[in-house]
Motif scaffolding. Structure first.
Motif, PDB file in Angstrom:
ATOM      1  N   THR A 306       0.845  -1.188   0.000  1.00  0.00           N
ATOM      2  CA  THR A 306       0.000   0.000   0.000  1.00  0.00           C
ATOM      3  C   THR A 306       0.883   1.240   0.000  1.00  0.00           C
ATOM      4  OG1 THR A 306      -0.070   0.123   2.419  1.00  0.00           O
ATOM      5  CG2 THR A 306      -1.749  -1.235   1.333  1.00  0.00           C
ATOM      6  N   PRO A 307       0.325   2.425  -0.293  1.00  0.00           N
ATOM      7  CA  PRO A 307       1.104   3.654  -0.158  1.00  0.00           C
ATOM      8  C   PRO A 307       1.493   3.872   1.301  1.00  0.00           C
ATOM      9  CG  PRO A 307      -0.867   4.025  -1.480  1.00  0.00           C
ATOM     10  CD  PRO A 307      -1.015   2.669  -0.858  1.00  0.00           C
ATOM     11  N   PRO A 308       2.590   4.577   1.556  1.00  0.00           N
ATOM     12  CA  PRO A 308       2.981   4.849   2.942  1.00  0.00           C
ATOM     13  C   PRO A 308       1.989   5.762   3.640  1.00  0.00           C
ATOM     14  CG  PRO A 308       4.356   6.084   1.418  1.00  0.00           C
ATOM     15  CD  PRO A 308       3.535   5.160   0.583  1.00  0.00           C
ATOM     16  N   VAL A 309       1.981   5.707   4.945  1.00  0.00           N
ATOM     17  CA  VAL A 309       1.126   6.592   5.738  1.00  0.00           C
ATOM     18  C   VAL A 309       1.634   8.026   5.595  1.00  0.00           C
ATOM     19  CG1 VAL A 309       0.342   7.156   8.070  1.00  0.00           C
ATOM     20  CG2 VAL A 309       0.582   4.755   7.366  1.00  0.00           C
ATOM     21  N   PRO A 310       0.761   8.975   5.227  1.00  0.00           N
ATOM     22  CA  PRO A 310       1.217  10.363   5.059  1.00  0.00           C
ATOM     23  C   PRO A 310       1.839  10.899   6.347  1.00  0.00           C
ATOM     24  CG  PRO A 310      -0.978  10.058   4.131  1.00  0.00           C
ATOM     25  CD  PRO A 310      -0.663   8.792   4.872  1.00  0.00           C
ATOM     26  N   GLY A 311       2.942  11.608   6.178  1.00  0.00           N
ATOM     27  CA  GLY A 311       3.602  12.227   7.317  1.00  0.00           C
ATOM     28  C   GLY A 311       4.539  11.335   8.089  1.00  0.00           C
ATOM     29  N   VAL A 312       4.642  10.062   7.701  1.00  0.00           N
ATOM     30  CA  VAL A 312       5.559   9.138   8.366  1.00  0.00           C
ATOM     31  C   VAL A 312       6.812   8.987   7.510  1.00  0.00           C
ATOM     32  CG1 VAL A 312       5.923   6.783   9.179  1.00  0.00           C
ATOM     33  CG2 VAL A 312       3.705   7.889   9.498  1.00  0.00           C
TER      34      VAL A 312
END
Length: 394
Positions: A306-312
């Motif tokens: 999945t795409p990475p968690v935003p801001g991490v």
């Protein structure tokens, strides 16, 4: 009758499956014998030996580094580079899973070599020392090793299943203050306290840190602070790690560090000296089109990225430097749960687990299939390059 891409993929999967035990043996041998930055002699010998026995043309000591190497199958362009990391962490061994990166890259290179055998372009296995400290890939980029490469592929074991790596730009700087020694009670007015200046720089940077943008930070340590308690320190030195989301933001942060140090020097009567202390890591620019291909191939093994968690953000790596030159991928594939972390004893243990074996083989297969796609599809290469040029321009 010409083989279709599906035929090639199926042949690659069979090649990886046939080598499964041998690849896992390489991963375990690396895991049991950790070596550190620029001293990975046994690891490099093991990997180059495997590549050479398979018929790839091996060149050792590339880019002026004794433990760096390349191994080429085929000739000319297009060229796909498969990146092998194999350094470990002092005191923790393969707590970042580089034994799996090396074995997966090895397996992918051997599979593509066996299936395509130089029929179109070339595959280049690249041994990249010292990712954990020293930046072997950055040295290789500067030496021109990636100048004739069309894509650079690797995966990284982790605690997330992410299509791309949110990796920041990073560098370390040394800041020194020069003062004047004196006795703190006998002639204190003649002294200029370099340590006090360094401590004040830490205070100023703490204030600065409260207004830095997301992902930017400065972390420092004192590396020299004097020689005796009854002498005003004439010299003090600190080392500061700087990180930022982009290269441009890192440049701004470096400028702020210099301004802070010079301001403190003026205020304290000292002289500041600011210099870069390490290789600089650029922020990572993901080749989305190639990462999507890798994720699609990996899904056959039941692993969904999945795409990475935003801001991490997950630290920094010299793969960022490669991604400034060529389309590159660096997906994360989990070998333990999200409650864990790399750079720990537990992660080192996970890098030799049954789950690690599954991830290694699935990733080797997905890397090899993605490499074959790049070699066989001019349209894919053109799209990857077009997006790469756009990302580098930002």
């Amino acid at each position: 009758m010409a083989r279709t891409p599906d035929d090639v993929h199926e042949d690659i999967r069979k090649e990886v499956a046939d080598r499964a035990d041998a690849l896992w043996d390489v991963a375990l041998r690396l895991h049991a014998d950790p070596e550190y930055a620029f001293a990975e002699h046994r690891a490099a010998a093991l990997l180059t030996g495997e590549l050479e026995r398979a018929g790839l043309a091996v060149e050792r000591g590339v880019a002026g580094m004794p433990t760096a190497f390349t191994a080429r199958s085929g000739r000319g362009r297009p060229t796909v580079a498969l990146l092998l990391e194999y350094d470990a962490l002092p005191g923790l061994g393969h707590a970042c899973g580089h034994n799996l990166i090396a074995a997966a890259g090895l397996g992918a290179a051997l599979a593509v070599h066996a299936v395509l055998a130089g029929s179109t372009g070339s595959v280049l296995a690249v041994g990249t020392p010292a990712e954990e400290g020293g930046g072997g890939k950055a040295v290789e980029v500067d030496a021109g090793l990636f100048d004739d490469v069309d894509a650079a592929l690797m995966f990284h074991p982790g605690v997330y299943d992410w299509r791309r790596a949110p990796l920041t730009a990073q560098v370390q700087y040394q800041v020194a203050f020069h003062g004047r020694a004196a006795h703190p009670t006998g002639n204190p007015a003649e002294g200029i306290d370099a340590l006090a200046a360094l401590i004040e720089l830490f205070n100023v940077l703490a204030v600065l840190g409260r207004r830095l943008p997301e992902a930017s930070h400065v972390q420092g340590i004192v590396t020299e602070g004097g020689t005796a308690t009854n002498i005003v320190p004439e010299y003090a030195e600190g080392r500061f790690g700087l990180r930022a989301a982009t290269d441009r933001a890192l440049d701004e942060l470096i400028g702020q560090l210099r301004e802070c140090a010079e301001g403190v020097a003026r205020a304290t009567g000292t002289r500041a000296e600011v210099r870069r202390a390490t290789v600089r890591y650029d922020h990572f620019r993901d080749s989305e089109v190639l990462s999507d291909r890798f994720a699609g191939h990996l899904s056959r093994a039941g692993i969904v990225l999945t795409p990475p968690v935003p801001g991490v953000y997950l630290g920094s790596s010299d793969i960022g430097n490669v991604s400034t030159r060529v389309p590159a991928i660096h997906p994360f594939v989990a070998i333990m749960g999200e409650d864990g972390s790399d750079h720990t004893v537990e992660f080192a243990e996970a890098a030799a687990s049954e789950r690690a074996r599954e991830v290694l083989l699935a990733s080797a297969e997905a890397l090899a299939c993605t490499a074959a796609d790049v070699l066989l599809s001019p349209e894919l290469r053109e799209e990857a390059w077009a997006r790469h040029r756009s990302s580098v321009a930002l």
